[in-house]
Design an enzyme around this catalytic site. Structure first.
Site, short mmCIF file in Angstrom:
data_model
loop_
_atom_site.label_atom_id
_atom_site.label_comp_id
_atom_site.label_asym_id
_atom_site.label_seq_id
_atom_site.Cartn_x
_atom_site.Cartn_y
_atom_site.Cartn_z
N ASP A 31 -3.59 4.41 -2.10
CA ASP A 31 -4.77 4.78 -1.34
C ASP A 31 -5.30 6.15 -1.78
O ASP A 31 -4.53 7.12 -1.85
CB ASP A 31 -4.41 4.80 0.16
CG ASP A 31 -5.61 4.96 1.05
OD1 ASP A 31 -6.51 4.10 1.01
OD2 ASP A 31 -5.65 5.96 1.80
N HIS A 79 -10.76 -4.70 2.40
CA HIS A 79 -10.75 -4.33 3.82
C HIS A 79 -11.72 -3.21 4.15
O HIS A 79 -12.01 -2.97 5.32
CB HIS A 79 -9.33 -3.92 4.20
CG HIS A 79 -8.87 -2.69 3.48
ND1 HIS A 79 -8.59 -2.69 2.13
CD2 HIS A 79 -8.65 -1.42 3.91
CE1 HIS A 79 -8.22 -1.48 1.76
NE2 HIS A 79 -8.25 -0.69 2.81
N ASP A 80 -12.21 -2.50 3.13
CA ASP A 80 -13.13 -1.38 3.34
C ASP A 80 -14.57 -1.73 2.97
O ASP A 80 -15.45 -0.86 3.05
CB ASP A 80 -12.71 -0.17 2.49
CG ASP A 80 -11.58 0.62 3.11
OD1 ASP A 80 -11.40 0.53 4.34
OD2 ASP A 80 -10.88 1.34 2.38
N GLU A 105 -6.52 3.56 -6.05
CA GLU A 105 -7.88 3.61 -5.51
C GLU A 105 -8.47 4.96 -5.88
O GLU A 105 -7.92 6.00 -5.53
CB GLU A 105 -7.86 3.42 -3.99
CG GLU A 105 -9.26 3.42 -3.39
CD GLU A 105 -9.25 3.55 -1.87
OE1 GLU A 105 -10.18 3.00 -1.23
OE2 GLU A 105 -8.35 4.20 -1.32
N ASP A 161 0.83 -1.19 0.00
CA ASP A 161 0.00 0.00 0.00
C ASP A 161 0.88 1.25 0.00
O ASP A 161 1.89 1.30 0.71
CB ASP A 161 -0.89 0.02 1.25
CG ASP A 161 -2.37 -0.03 0.90
OD1 ASP A 161 -2.82 0.89 0.22
OD2 ASP A 161 -3.05 -0.99 1.31
#
Length: 556
Positions: free
Chosen positions: A199, A332-333, A256, A98
């Site tokens: 991210d 994960h979100d 993202e 990430d």
């Protein structure tokens, strides 16, 4: 199209905190990931994406980074990371990390310096502004509730934080900030990692003057996303990133991109754009937003299949031959796929998990599997607010229930059980022993109670399990240019029960048919053409008859 390794790859996402604990402190760690590499290899994937493992105060589970060049002590140290990277490479697995550079932690040395004085050399690393008649500089609302602005008593100014107060936004207008980001990227790439997932990378260009956001509902704070998503300089910054860093390495990059449209993605991922390889778009995972915009994602409505098909088909068609898709149901979100898009009842969980897998993995793009998805793991269905730890969930509960009183406690608990990020973060279910083989200590987050029925050990013993079905899908992709590169033709877009489409390449056709209901129904597609059944989640084929959650793929 020049073929790239990441187009044929399948990615397995590891949320280290919840994957495997090796020292019994209740928190997953890198030694735990190392221990489970043979399991990941057995699944057949090509790439592991690790959620943040950097040093962090953990205000947002590692997405608030205080040192980009050090490992979070709870997860281990650099020596263990190097061992993990080397062993993954030995097994033929690539590792993607990430990259969280829209913001840092407020404990990062840059921010600690920045807040010392208005003349500090690091002041311009962040976005500081004077107040507006004793109030915040504008009306932007934070993703985690309240204002995006935090008043700092020491220098009598506000700093911007789109997320938690402990996550101040970096000022990408400052070329020194960008150079620092390029340096930290080189640090990891020179270690040998194989790319980055970035991210909220389309938030890095803020609008000039930071004006108020439209606020038609006259809420206390306005939705900030339209103001910060896909800003005017994002492409400029990403081209610079590619030119100075990414183009020097044979690596994979995925951004993202909340709110991004297909035309934005073509610019970001265009085959000659010189920016990123692919994006995570949100259209298909935000379809069931609440009718009341003040509630945003919080709801418990089922997703309408027609809307889901339109969203996924739009992206398939728009990027074909122009850019590249990421394919995912959950991460994960996001809540667990089988609970959100399928049917997690004991009767239909396995069939609908396989159906969802088939529907997604037969599309054009790089598939992502989130840990436990390959087991058909479900939402946790927590019933007590004390069971939740996710900062977004808790802050939203406070804002929606306690402060604004938009819904009552019982309604919000239903919404959390449907949409909370903690649904994806419950520990990995390895076996039916205490704590599902995740830890001998007290897990940092409560386990899903169904781990005795749903776990890796049980599925590895069952050749008809969800795990082995995912393995078959991955093997098919690795051996088929049609699945990887074929174009996409949607069928019956207004059918609210069946998701059907074709893929075409080099004179061959795939026909994918998925029943999204618990009913037995009839559908006819190319019935007079001789077809080979490539894969199905049932043992036999009844032709035009589709059983509950049946999914099948034909080749001709």
């Amino acid at each position: 199209m020049k073929k790239k390794w990441w187009q044929k790859a399948v990615v397995y996402q590891v949320y280290p905190r919840s994957f495997q604990d090796s020292d019994n402190d209740g928190i997953g760690d890198l030694a735990g990931v190392l221990r489970r590499l043979p399991y990941i290899k057995k699944l057949g994937v090509d790439v592991i994406w690790l959620n943040p493992i950097y040093k962090s105060p953990d205000k947002d589970n590692g997405y608030d980074i205080s040192d980009y060049r050090d490992i979070q002590p709870k997860f281990g140290n650099m020596q263990i990371f190097d061992k993990l990277l080397n062993e993954a490479h030995r097994l033929g697995l690539k590792v993607v990390m990430d990259l969280v550079v829209n913001h840092t932690s407020d404990q990062h040395k840059w921010f600690k310096e920045s807040r010392k004085s208005v003349s500090n050399p690091y002041r311009d690393f962040y976005i500081w502004r004077d107040g507006n008649d004793g109030k915040a500089p504008n009306n932007w609302g934070s993703y985690f509730g309240g204002s995006t602005w935090k008043y700092d008593e020491a220098t009598k100014q506000y700093y911007l934080h789109l997320f938690a107060e402990g996550q101040p936004d970096l000022n990408w207008e400052n070329p020194e900030v960008r150079e620092q980001v390029w340096e930290l990227m080189r640090f990891w790439l020179d270690k040998g990692i194989d790319g980055f997932r970035m991210d909220v990378i389309n938030f890095i260009s803020k609008p000039a003057g930071l004006p108020d956001a439209p606020n038609p509902e006259n809420a206390e704070y306005a939705d900030v996303e339209p103001m910060v998503a896909d800003g005017v300089k994002v492409n400029e910054y990403l081209k610079e990133m590619n030119d100075k860093v990414l183009s020097k390495y044979d690596v994979m990059s995925v951004g993202e991109m909340p709110s991004s449209k297909t035309e934005d993605a073509v610019q970001y991922t265009g085959l000659d754009a010189g920016e990123l390889n692919m994006v995570f778009q949100f259209d298909h995972v935000t379809l069931a937003f609440n009718d009341d915009p003040r509630l945003g994602k919080w709801n418990d409505k089922p997703v309408k299949l027609v809307d889901l098909k339109k969203a996924l088909s739009r992206w398939q068609k728009a990027l074909d031959g122009k850019g590249w898709n990421s394919l995912y149901w959950n991460n994960h979100d996001r809540a667990r796929a089988v609970s959100r898009f399928g049917n997690d009842s004991p009767e239909f969980r396995v069939k609908s998990a396989k159906m969802l897998a088939t529907t997604l993995h037969m599309m054009q793009g790089t598939p992502y599997i989130y840990q436990g998805e390959e087991l058909g793991m479900t939402n946790a269905h927590f019933t007590d607010l004390k069971q939740y730890q996710d900062i977004e969930s808790l802050e939203s509960y406070y804002q929606i229930v306690d402060k604004e009183k938009l819904v009552n406690h019982a309604t919000m608990m239903r919404y959390l059980a449907t949409e909370s990020r903690d649904n994806a973060r419950t520990p990995m279910q390895w076996d039916n022993s205490q704590n599902a083989g995740f830890t001998d200590g007290k897990p940092w987050l409560e386990l899903n109670k169904n781990y005795r029925e749903i776990n890796a050990a049980q599925e590895l013993q069952d050749k008809d399990s969800v795990f082995y079905f995912y393995k078959r899908l991955i093997d098919l992709r690795h051996n088929s240019d049609l699945i990887v590169y074929g174009n996409y033709v949607e069928l019956d877009p207004e059918d609210d029960e069946v998701f059907a489409y074709k893929r075409q390449y080099d004179g061959k056709t795939l026909l994918v048919i998925s029943n999204f209901t618990s009913k037995e129904i009839e559908r006819e597609y190319d019935s007079k053409i001789v077809k080979k059944l490539l894969i199905s989640n049932y043992d036999d084929d009844l032709g035009t008859k589709l059983r509950p959650y049946e999914s099948k793929v034909y080749l001709y």
